[in-house]
Design a protein around this motif. Structure first.
Motif, PDB file in Angstrom:
ATOM      1  N   CYS A  19     -22.195 -21.648  28.028  1.00 13.31           N
ATOM      2  CA  CYS A  19     -21.689 -22.697  28.923  1.00 13.31           C
ATOM      3  C   CYS A  19     -20.195 -22.555  29.228  1.00 13.31           C
ATOM      4  CB  CYS A  19     -21.943 -24.068  28.297  1.00 13.31           C
ATOM      5  SG  CYS A  19     -21.311 -25.428  29.297  1.00 13.31           S
ATOM      6  N   LEU A  21     -18.902 -25.091  31.478  1.00 13.88           N
ATOM      7  CA  LEU A  21     -18.790 -26.287  32.316  1.00 13.88           C
ATOM      8  C   LEU A  21     -17.485 -27.062  32.119  1.00 13.88           C
ATOM      9  CD1 LEU A  21     -22.401 -27.844  32.281  1.00 13.88           C
ATOM     10  CD2 LEU A  21     -21.225 -26.725  34.195  1.00 13.88           C
ATOM     11  N   CYS A  22     -16.839 -26.910  30.977  1.00 13.77           N
ATOM     12  CA  CYS A  22     -15.546 -27.589  30.809  1.00 13.77           C
ATOM     13  C   CYS A  22     -14.558 -26.636  30.160  1.00 13.77           C
ATOM     14  CB  CYS A  22     -15.676 -28.903  30.022  1.00 13.77           C
ATOM     15  SG  CYS A  22     -15.588 -28.728  28.233  1.00 13.77           S
ATOM     16  N   CYS A  25     -14.394 -24.289  26.795  1.00 12.36           N
ATOM     17  CA  CYS A  25     -14.967 -22.936  26.646  1.00 12.36           C
ATOM     18  C   CYS A  25     -13.872 -21.879  26.491  1.00 12.36           C
ATOM     19  CB  CYS A  25     -15.878 -22.589  27.816  1.00 12.36           C
ATOM     20  SG  CYS A  25     -14.981 -22.270  29.345  1.00 12.36           S
ATOM     21  N   ARG A  28     -12.779 -21.475  22.553  1.00 16.25           N
ATOM     22  CA  ARG A  28     -13.776 -21.382  21.478  1.00 16.25           C
ATOM     23  C   ARG A  28     -14.020 -19.936  21.058  1.00 16.25           C
ATOM     24  NH1 ARG A  28     -18.579 -22.527  25.657  1.00 16.25           N
ATOM     25  NH2 ARG A  28     -18.928 -20.355  26.308  1.00 16.25           N
ATOM     26  N   LYS A  89     -20.003 -29.654  22.289  1.00 21.27           N
ATOM     27  CA  LYS A  89     -20.505 -28.475  21.586  1.00 21.27           C
ATOM     28  C   LYS A  89     -19.448 -27.387  21.361  1.00 21.27           C
ATOM     29  CE  LYS A  89     -24.625 -30.378  22.222  1.00 21.27           C
ATOM     30  NZ  LYS A  89     -24.912 -31.606  21.468  1.00 21.27           N
ATOM     31  N   CYS A  90     -18.234 -27.586  21.877  1.00 20.68           N
ATOM     32  CA  CYS A  90     -17.175 -26.598  21.639  1.00 20.68           C
ATOM     33  C   CYS A  90     -15.993 -27.287  20.978  1.00 20.68           C
ATOM     34  CB  CYS A  90     -16.726 -25.950  22.945  1.00 20.68           C
ATOM     35  SG  CYS A  90     -18.064 -25.091  23.781  1.00 20.68           S
ATOM     36  N   CYS A 106     -20.373 -32.573  28.866  1.00 25.18           N
ATOM     37  CA  CYS A 106     -21.232 -31.969  27.830  1.00 25.18           C
ATOM     38  C   CYS A 106     -22.479 -32.809  27.555  1.00 25.18           C
ATOM     39  CB  CYS A 106     -20.426 -31.787  26.542  1.00 25.18           C
ATOM     40  SG  CYS A 106     -21.090 -30.500  25.470  1.00 25.18           S
ATOM     41  N   TYR A 109     -26.380 -31.815  27.559  1.00 25.35           N
ATOM     42  CA  TYR A 109     -27.024 -31.090  26.448  1.00 25.35           C
ATOM     43  C   TYR A 109     -27.512 -32.066  25.368  1.00 25.35           C
ATOM     44  CZ  TYR A 109     -24.773 -27.087  28.638  1.00 25.35           C
ATOM     45  OH  TYR A 109     -24.364 -26.147  29.536  1.00 25.35           O
TER      46      TYR A 109
HETATM   47 FE1  SF4 Z   1     -19.982 -26.541  27.928  1.00 24.17          FE
HETATM   48 FE2  SF4 Z   1     -19.933 -28.609  26.284  1.00 24.17          FE
HETATM   49 FE3  SF4 Z   1     -18.692 -26.382  25.611  1.00 24.17          FE
HETATM   50 FE4  SF4 Z   1     -17.717 -27.894  27.547  1.00 24.17          FE
HETATM   51  S1  SF4 Z   1     -17.902 -28.466  25.373  1.00 24.17           S
HETATM   52  S2  SF4 Z   1     -17.946 -25.675  27.614  1.00 24.17           S
HETATM   53  S3  SF4 Z   1     -19.594 -28.668  28.496  1.00 24.17           S
HETATM   54  S4  SF4 Z   1     -20.895 -26.638  25.869  1.00 24.17           S
END
Ligand code: SF4
Ligand code: URA
Length: 191
Positions: A19, A21-22, A25, A28, A89-90, A106, A109
């Motif tokens: 992902c 999306l934000c 990423c 991480r 998730k990150c 996020c 998910y």
């Molecule tokens: Fe994607 Fe969630 Fe990670 Fe943002 S925090 S990059 S939305 S998985």
């Protein structure tokens, strides 16, 4: 036999791992999808991955995870039978609290994890999850309580990481988990 719930959870995992999306990423090492029993009766939801989780790509594997595991052990909950996940998730840089925007982006998910696992009880760990899922309030004032909302049953307790800073809270967490176990027994939820 095809295990549709497990397949769907694995599909979400694959999406989360890739992902973008934000902006979380960008910093991480690994995204951290939820993991555990895709047909769990209880789902535990924390805040966001920390350093250890980011390194391993798995939720609650650092110090907070150790406290969670010890508490689960103590009250007789088997970790492999439950599902463990986070609001985002990150890992946010420096473990800051995830922003509203990050949580909103996020959330798809988490919502899918909840709808696939369809747990009988969602155990909220700490303030961020409380705020994101139920609008929030005082966690110390509401811990140990069940809240029925959106057709689901939520249970509120403190975040295991809070114990790192205040060891007295260990007993509060254990007491809450015992309350949770009693309710699971009453409702015939396997733990
Ligand atoms: Fe994607 Fe969630 Fe990670 Fe943002 S925090 S990059 S939305 S998985
Ligand atoms: N804290 C969280 O909220 N989640 C983790 O996965 C680890 C620490």
């Amino acid at each position: 036999m095809i295990d549709i719930a497990n397949d769907s959870i694995n599909r979400i995992k694959a999406e989360v791992i890739n992902c973008k999306l934000c902006s979380l990423c960008t910093n991480r090492r690994n995204a951290v999808p939820g993991e555990g029993n895709s047909k769990a009766g209880i789902m535990f939801i924390g805040e966001a991955p920390g350093r250890n989780e980011d390194e391993k790509g798995r939720p609650f594997v650092g110090l907070a995870g150790k406290i969670l595991d010890e508490t689960l052990d103590k009250v007789g909950i088997v970790r492999s039978r439950i599902f463990v996940t986070n609001i985002v998730k990150c890992r946010p840089p420096g473990n800051r609290v995830p922003t509203e925007d990050e949580r909103r982006v996020c959330k798809n998910y988490l919502e899918r994890e909840i709808s696939i696992v369809s747990p009988k009880i969602i155990c909220i760990l700490g303030r961020t999850a409380f705020e994101s899922l139920l609008g929030g309030g005082s966690i110390l004032g509401n811990r140990g309580k069940f809240i029925a909302k959106y057709g689901r049953l939520f249970f509120l307790t403190i975040h295991p990481a809070a114990i790192i800073y205040n060891n007295k809270l260990r007993y509060a967490l254990e007491k809450d988990m015992q309350t949770l176990v009693m309710e699971c027994r009453r409702l015939n939820i396997p733990i």
